[in-house]
Design a protein around this motif. Structure first.
Motif, PDB file in Angstrom:
ATOM      1  N   ALA A   1     -36.490  38.922  26.534  1.00 19.92           N
ATOM      2  CA  ALA A   1     -35.047  39.169  26.625  1.00 19.92           C
ATOM      3  C   ALA A   1     -34.594  39.386  28.061  1.00 19.92           C
ATOM      4  O   ALA A   1     -33.458  39.067  28.420  1.00 19.92           O
ATOM      5  N   ALA A   2     -35.491  39.913  28.893  1.00 19.54           N
ATOM      6  CA  ALA A   2     -35.119  40.229  30.279  1.00 19.54           C
ATOM      7  C   ALA A   2     -34.827  38.987  31.113  1.00 19.54           C
ATOM      8  O   ALA A   2     -34.148  39.080  32.136  1.00 19.54           O
ATOM      9  N   VAL A   3     -35.339  37.830  30.680  1.00 21.71           N
ATOM     10  CA  VAL A   3     -35.164  36.629  31.502  1.00 21.71           C
ATOM     11  C   VAL A   3     -34.377  35.526  30.806  1.00 21.71           C
ATOM     12  O   VAL A   3     -33.979  34.556  31.455  1.00 21.71           O
ATOM     13  N   LEU A   4     -34.141  35.645  29.504  1.00 23.70           N
ATOM     14  CA  LEU A   4     -33.466  34.563  28.793  1.00 23.70           C
ATOM     15  C   LEU A   4     -32.038  34.338  29.252  1.00 23.70           C
ATOM     16  O   LEU A   4     -31.493  33.247  29.085  1.00 23.70           O
TER      17      LEU A   4
ATOM     18  N   ARG B   1     -44.301  25.338  42.080  1.00 22.20           N
ATOM     19  CA  ARG B   1     -43.570  24.995  43.315  1.00 22.20           C
ATOM     20  C   ARG B   1     -42.486  26.029  43.590  1.00 22.20           C
ATOM     21  O   ARG B   1     -42.324  26.494  44.728  1.00 22.20           O
ATOM     22  N   LEU B   2     -41.728  26.390  42.554  1.00 20.45           N
ATOM     23  CA  LEU B   2     -40.687  27.404  42.705  1.00 20.45           C
ATOM     24  C   LEU B   2     -41.283  28.729  43.163  1.00 20.45           C
ATOM     25  O   LEU B   2     -40.747  29.383  44.073  1.00 20.45           O
TER      26      LEU B   2
ATOM     27  N   ARG C   1     -32.598  35.686  44.173  1.00 22.13           N
ATOM     28  CA  ARG C   1     -34.049  35.633  44.313  1.00 22.13           C
ATOM     29  C   ARG C   1     -34.770  36.513  43.298  1.00 22.13           C
ATOM     30  O   ARG C   1     -35.769  36.102  42.687  1.00 22.13           O
ATOM     31  N   GLU C   2     -34.316  37.739  43.102  1.00 24.34           N
ATOM     32  CA  GLU C   2     -35.004  38.657  42.199  1.00 24.34           C
ATOM     33  C   GLU C   2     -35.028  38.123  40.770  1.00 24.34           C
ATOM     34  O   GLU C   2     -36.069  38.152  40.099  1.00 24.34           O
ATOM     35  N   LEU C   3     -33.904  37.597  40.300  1.00 25.62           N
ATOM     36  CA  LEU C   3     -33.829  37.069  38.946  1.00 25.62           C
ATOM     37  C   LEU C   3     -34.646  35.791  38.823  1.00 25.62           C
ATOM     38  O   LEU C   3     -35.348  35.581  37.818  1.00 25.62           O
ATOM     39  N   ALA C   4     -34.580  34.932  39.833  1.00 20.69           N
ATOM     40  CA  ALA C   4     -35.355  33.689  39.808  1.00 20.69           C
ATOM     41  C   ALA C   4     -36.854  33.992  39.784  1.00 20.69           C
ATOM     42  O   ALA C   4     -37.620  33.349  39.056  1.00 20.69           O
ATOM     43  N   ALA C   5     -37.277  34.980  40.577  1.00 20.30           N
ATOM     44  CA  ALA C   5     -38.697  35.340  40.630  1.00 20.30           C
ATOM     45  C   ALA C   5     -39.179  35.907  39.304  1.00 20.30           C
ATOM     46  O   ALA C   5     -40.278  35.589  38.836  1.00 20.30           O
TER      47      ALA C   5
END
Length: 297
Positions: A144-147, A206-207, A107-111
């Motif tokens: 870079a934090a989310v790629l 939606r996500l 969840r944390e990474l997806a958010a």
């Protein structure tokens, strides 16, 4: 249901994987002559088994939004087990597939990925001619934090971002799949279609909604604009056979004409639908159908 003699008994194993992009609950439905019959409820992370027969068709729909997550017709031989994953991926666009991958993250990474990508996409949509919003520096701490989150780079590629810059073989700290180096950038060309960006915004919103405990609204029918009963073209009822509008003043217009007239409600058929009725032949028709019927049509 009745089992035809030529059908072989088998089993359907349905898995409903965890995904933040999907509703938490779904339904397993048997399709019988285009009618969907509820058999059981599903929750994410669970696998269920359903006895069935070869040739039967099954759907998995999300509980509220009624989205089809799986559509399968049973094949195989007697005694076998057919496996189905209700992940909503079948027939998905590249944009949706990428967001589905993000939804499988913790969840944390997806958010975090969702928040960053939404900002990127909204900036592009709000100012499509601003080159600043269409150029992402890979070495930026925010990017870079989310790629490295599965699906993030795939979504950027799906809307048209392309890698530019001098590859240096993936330097230290370079995200997977992206060339390293301070000058490495992801560029969205001005000619790229904004429709894909808007699709990405819709999917990410939606996500974001589901990640934060929101609920998908149920589907709604397209409303029919109201018509004034006093308008000459207005109709108060429609024939269920042909769909034609029925003039609500027809009974008065036919008064004293000798024609068979009168309206009645068929509550056993479709409650509230009025039709022209012949008591002798027990036929219910709209005005247009009645004229054809009189001529033998």
């Amino acid at each position: 249901w009745m089992r035809p003699h030529d059908m072989a008994a088998t089993s359907l194993e349905v898995s409903f994987p965890c995904n933040w992009f999907l509703e938490p609950e779904a339904e397993l439905l048997w399709v019988n002559d285009e009618t969907e019959q509820h058999f059981m409820s599903l929750t994410q992370g669970k696998t269920v088994e359903q006895a069935t027969y070869v040739g039967h068709r099954w759907l998995v729909r999300s509980k509220v939004g009624r989205e089809v997550l799986a559509d399968v017709t049973v094949v195989g031989s007697s005694g076998g087990v057919q496996h189905v994953v209700a992940d909503g991926a079948a027939g998905s666009s590249d944009v949706r597939m990428a967001v589905l991958r993000i939804g499988r993250c913790a969840r944390e990474l997806a958010a975090k990925s969702c928040q960053t990508l939404l900002k990127i996409m909204r900036n592009v949509a709000d100012a499509p001619q601003n080159a600043k919003f269409r150029s992402l520096r890979v070495a930026s701490a925010t990017i870079a934090a989310v790629l490295d989150a599965p699906g993030t780079l795939a979504l950027l590629a799906a809307v048209g971002f392309e890698q530019q810059g001098t590859p240096v073989g993936g330097g230290a700290g370079a995200p997977s799949g992206v060339a390293g180096g301070a000058e490495a950038r992801l560029i969205l060309h001005a000619a790229a279609p904004l429709a894909l960006v808007k699709d990405a915004i819709e999917a990410l919103e939606r996500l974001h909604l589901l990640l934060h405990g929101g609920h998908i609204p149920p589907p709604t029918a397209t409303p029919t604009p109201p018509m004034s009963a006093s308008s000459p073209s207005a109709v108060s009822h429609r024939c269920s056979a042909c769909g034609r509008g029925i003039d609500h003043d027809l009974r008065r217009a036919l008064a004293g004409s000798g024609e068979v007239g009168g309206w009645r409600t068929h509550t056993f058929s479709r409650q509230g639908e009025y039709r022209f009725h012949c008591g002798r032949c027990d036929v219910d028709l709209c005005g247009g159908c009645y004229d054809e019927w009189k001529k033998g049509g």
